[in-house]
Scaffold this motif. Structure first.
Motif, PDB file in Angstrom:
ATOM      1  N   THR A   1      -1.784 -27.117   4.447  1.00  0.00           N
ATOM      2  CA  THR A   1      -2.180 -26.169   3.497  1.00  0.00           C
ATOM      3  C   THR A   1      -2.736 -24.563   4.016  1.00  0.00           C
ATOM      4  N   GLU A   2      -3.570 -24.394   5.143  1.00  0.00           N
ATOM      5  CA  GLU A   2      -3.367 -22.982   5.960  1.00  0.00           C
ATOM      6  C   GLU A   2      -2.476 -22.573   6.505  1.00  0.00           C
ATOM      7  N   PHE A   3      -1.482 -23.502   7.186  1.00  0.00           N
ATOM      8  CA  PHE A   3      -0.109 -23.088   7.305  1.00  0.00           C
ATOM      9  C   PHE A   3       0.449 -22.507   5.992  1.00  0.00           C
ATOM     10  N   ALA A   4       1.227 -23.118   4.808  1.00  0.00           N
ATOM     11  CA  ALA A   4       1.947 -23.191   3.624  1.00  0.00           C
ATOM     12  C   ALA A   4       1.344 -21.570   3.659  1.00  0.00           C
ATOM     13  N   ARG A   5       0.036 -21.147   4.152  1.00  0.00           N
ATOM     14  CA  ARG A   5      -0.258 -20.041   3.319  1.00  0.00           C
ATOM     15  C   ARG A   5       0.107 -18.661   4.059  1.00  0.00           C
ATOM     16  N   LYS A   6       0.505 -19.104   5.460  1.00  0.00           N
ATOM     17  CA  LYS A   6       0.611 -18.064   6.147  1.00  0.00           C
ATOM     18  C   LYS A   6       2.330 -17.989   6.325  1.00  0.00           C
ATOM     19  N   LEU A   7       3.370 -19.328   5.879  1.00  0.00           N
ATOM     20  CA  LEU A   7       4.349 -19.199   5.516  1.00  0.00           C
ATOM     21  C   LEU A   7       4.791 -17.948   4.360  1.00  0.00           C
ATOM     22  N   PHE A   8       3.912 -18.784   3.093  1.00  0.00           N
ATOM     23  CA  PHE A   8       4.220 -18.314   2.080  1.00  0.00           C
ATOM     24  C   PHE A   8       3.848 -16.791   2.407  1.00  0.00           C
ATOM     25  N   GLY A   9       2.593 -15.699   3.120  1.00  0.00           N
ATOM     26  CA  GLY A   9       3.049 -14.218   3.478  1.00  0.00           C
ATOM     27  C   GLY A   9       4.388 -14.217   4.061  1.00  0.00           C
ATOM     28  N   VAL A  10       4.915 -14.787   4.865  1.00  0.00           N
ATOM     29  CA  VAL A  10       6.433 -13.955   5.748  1.00  0.00           C
ATOM     30  C   VAL A  10       7.194 -14.228   4.971  1.00  0.00           C
ATOM     31  N   THR A  11       7.374 -15.001   3.545  1.00  0.00           N
ATOM     32  CA  THR A  11       9.272 -15.433   3.261  1.00  0.00           C
ATOM     33  C   THR A  11       9.018 -14.484   2.167  1.00  0.00           C
ATOM     34  N   LYS A  12      10.536 -14.482   1.705  1.00  0.00           N
ATOM     35  CA  LYS A  12      10.746 -14.426   0.272  1.00  0.00           C
ATOM     36  C   LYS A  12      11.779 -14.747  -0.224  1.00  0.00           C
ATOM     37  N   VAL A  13      12.187 -14.785  -2.245  1.00  0.00           N
ATOM     38  CA  VAL A  13      13.211 -15.253  -2.808  1.00  0.00           C
ATOM     39  C   VAL A  13      14.874 -15.068  -1.804  1.00  0.00           C
ATOM     40  N   GLY A  14      15.314 -16.240  -1.855  1.00  0.00           N
ATOM     41  CA  GLY A  14      16.155 -16.291  -1.309  1.00  0.00           C
ATOM     42  C   GLY A  14      16.756 -16.069   0.607  1.00  0.00           C
ATOM     43  N   ASP A  15      15.228 -16.216   1.272  1.00  0.00           N
ATOM     44  CA  ASP A  15      15.263 -17.033   2.566  1.00  0.00           C
ATOM     45  C   ASP A  15      15.861 -18.241   2.714  1.00  0.00           C
ATOM     46  N   VAL A  16      16.950 -18.630   3.936  1.00  0.00           N
ATOM     47  CA  VAL A  16      17.422 -19.763   3.918  1.00  0.00           C
ATOM     48  C   VAL A  16      16.249 -20.764   4.480  1.00  0.00           C
ATOM     49  N   VAL A  17      16.428 -23.013   3.965  1.00  0.00           N
ATOM     50  CA  VAL A  17      15.640 -23.515   4.690  1.00  0.00           C
ATOM     51  C   VAL A  17      16.640 -24.243   4.988  1.00  0.00           C
ATOM     52  N   VAL A  18      16.694 -24.699   6.381  1.00  0.00           N
ATOM     53  CA  VAL A  18      17.815 -25.703   7.367  1.00  0.00           C
ATOM     54  C   VAL A  18      16.781 -27.220   7.394  1.00  0.00           C
ATOM     55  N   ILE A  19      17.300 -28.152   6.498  1.00  0.00           N
ATOM     56  CA  ILE A  19      16.769 -29.282   7.041  1.00  0.00           C
ATOM     57  C   ILE A  19      17.272 -29.653   7.768  1.00  0.00           C
ATOM     58  N   THR A  20      17.518 -30.868   8.787  1.00  0.00           N
ATOM     59  CA  THR A  20      18.625 -31.594   9.206  1.00  0.00           C
ATOM     60  C   THR A  20      17.486 -32.636   9.372  1.00  0.00           C
ATOM     61  N   ASP A  21      18.203 -34.257  10.154  1.00  0.00           N
ATOM     62  CA  ASP A  21      17.491 -35.351  10.963  1.00  0.00           C
ATOM     63  C   ASP A  21      17.885 -35.774  12.937  1.00  0.00           C
ATOM     64  N   GLY A  22      18.112 -34.277  12.686  1.00  0.00           N
ATOM     65  CA  GLY A  22      17.957 -34.265  14.140  1.00  0.00           C
ATOM     66  C   GLY A  22      19.045 -34.552  14.949  1.00  0.00           C
ATOM     67  N   LYS A  23      20.097 -34.166  14.081  1.00  0.00           N
ATOM     68  CA  LYS A  23      21.340 -34.403  14.045  1.00  0.00           C
ATOM     69  C   LYS A  23      21.991 -32.539  14.163  1.00  0.00           C
ATOM     70  N   MET A  24      23.477 -32.184  14.537  1.00  0.00           N
ATOM     71  CA  MET A  24      23.433 -30.944  14.147  1.00  0.00           C
ATOM     72  C   MET A  24      24.116 -31.257  12.484  1.00  0.00           C
ATOM     73  N   LEU A  25      24.060 -30.364  11.565  1.00  0.00           N
ATOM     74  CA  LEU A  25      24.678 -30.151  10.658  1.00  0.00           C
ATOM     75  C   LEU A  25      26.076 -29.461  10.669  1.00  0.00           C
ATOM     76  N   ASP A  26      27.136 -29.538   9.530  1.00  0.00           N
ATOM     77  CA  ASP A  26      28.316 -28.204   9.736  1.00  0.00           C
ATOM     78  C   ASP A  26      27.741 -27.096   8.127  1.00  0.00           C
ATOM     79  N   VAL A  27      27.058 -26.963   8.422  1.00  0.00           N
ATOM     80  CA  VAL A  27      26.445 -25.893   7.451  1.00  0.00           C
ATOM     81  C   VAL A  27      27.540 -24.632   6.984  1.00  0.00           C
ATOM     82  N   SER A  28      28.968 -24.942   7.790  1.00  0.00           N
ATOM     83  CA  SER A  28      29.519 -23.739   7.235  1.00  0.00           C
ATOM     84  C   SER A  28      30.693 -24.475   5.950  1.00  0.00           C
ATOM     85  N   GLN A  29      30.513 -25.756   5.541  1.00  0.00           N
ATOM     86  CA  GLN A  29      31.508 -26.767   5.016  1.00  0.00           C
ATOM     87  C   GLN A  29      30.305 -27.280   3.801  1.00  0.00           C
TER      88      GLN A  29
END
Length: 225
Positions: A192-220
């Motif tokens: 939760t304390e990390f979530a508070r710090k993260l909340f303080g530096v982000t804005k709507v529209g910032d991108v989150v990339v979720i992987t399973d340890g493998k490279m994703l083809d995010v362009s497609q």
């Protein structure tokens, strides 16, 4: 929801670097020559208001966005010594630019989240993620909304402090009691304390990339709204 044992592997991370700027012009008003008179007050010219940023397109968990893979770059990662266990996090902005684009990366296999500013990692945490029947989605998703004080509408009004919504079907990053053996209903849970710090530096529209340890083809990735 209980989850199976998942060892914390070394972190993998990427960052998105974007740039931009604006130029404001000043206007000058000339008065024709002639009989000397008292100067006429002239209202200071005001720069045109910047256009409001476009609201990100609503996306379900199966509709990740496409991003330019050539724009993904890392300039620095945090030095984290020793084991990185459930409940642990690191946050250090020293040496990183004070401003710049934010990107968040989540590696489900390594069970870690990293936050970058202008390519410099400023935070990292061990996470909880979706169990087998409610997996966390893979791909790139923009932050759709932010709520500092939020409660689940689906799961018994469970508290979700410093919630940042990623998908229209209810996947968030939010504060959690991050303990070994626990899972989520698809969300990414961070201390939760990390979530508070993260909340303080982000804005709507910032991108989150979720992987399973493998490279994703995010362009497609699928672009449907």
């Amino acid at each position: 929801m209980a989850g199976m044992f998942r060892s914390v592997a070394p972190k993998l991370a990427i960052a998105l670097l974007l740039g931009g700027g604006a130029l404001l012009a000043m206007q000058w008003i000339d008065r024709p020559a002639g009989k000397e008179t008292a100067p006429t007050p002239v209202a200071e010219a005001k720069p045109a208001a910047a256009p409001a940023p476009d609201k990100p397109v609503e996306r379900r968990s199966d509709q990740p966005m496409a991003i330019d893979p050539n724009a993904l770059r890392v300039k620095r990662v945090l030095q984290i010594d020793g084991p990185f266990r459930h409940g642990d996090y690191a946050w250090d902005e020293k040496g990183a630019p004070a401003t710049g684009p934010i990107i968040i990366t989540v590696d489900l296999r390594a069970q870690t989240l990293s936050v970058f500013r202008a390519g410099y990692e400023i935070g990292a945490a061990v996470i909880l993620y979706g169990a087998t029947d409610k997996p966390s989605p893979l791909g790139a998703f923009p932050i759709m909304a932010k709520h500092a004080d939020y409660y689940s509408r689906t799961y018994d009004n469970a508290p979700m402090p410093f919630a940042q919504r990623l998908t229209s079907d209810g996947v968030f990053i939010h504060g959690s009691d991050v303990q070994w053996g626990r899972g989520t209903h698809g969300c990414i849970g961070v201390p939760t304390e990390f979530a508070r710090k993260l909340f303080g530096v982000t804005k709507v529209g910032d991108v989150v990339v979720i992987t399973d340890g493998k490279m994703l083809d995010v362009s497609q990735a699928e672009k449907n709204g």
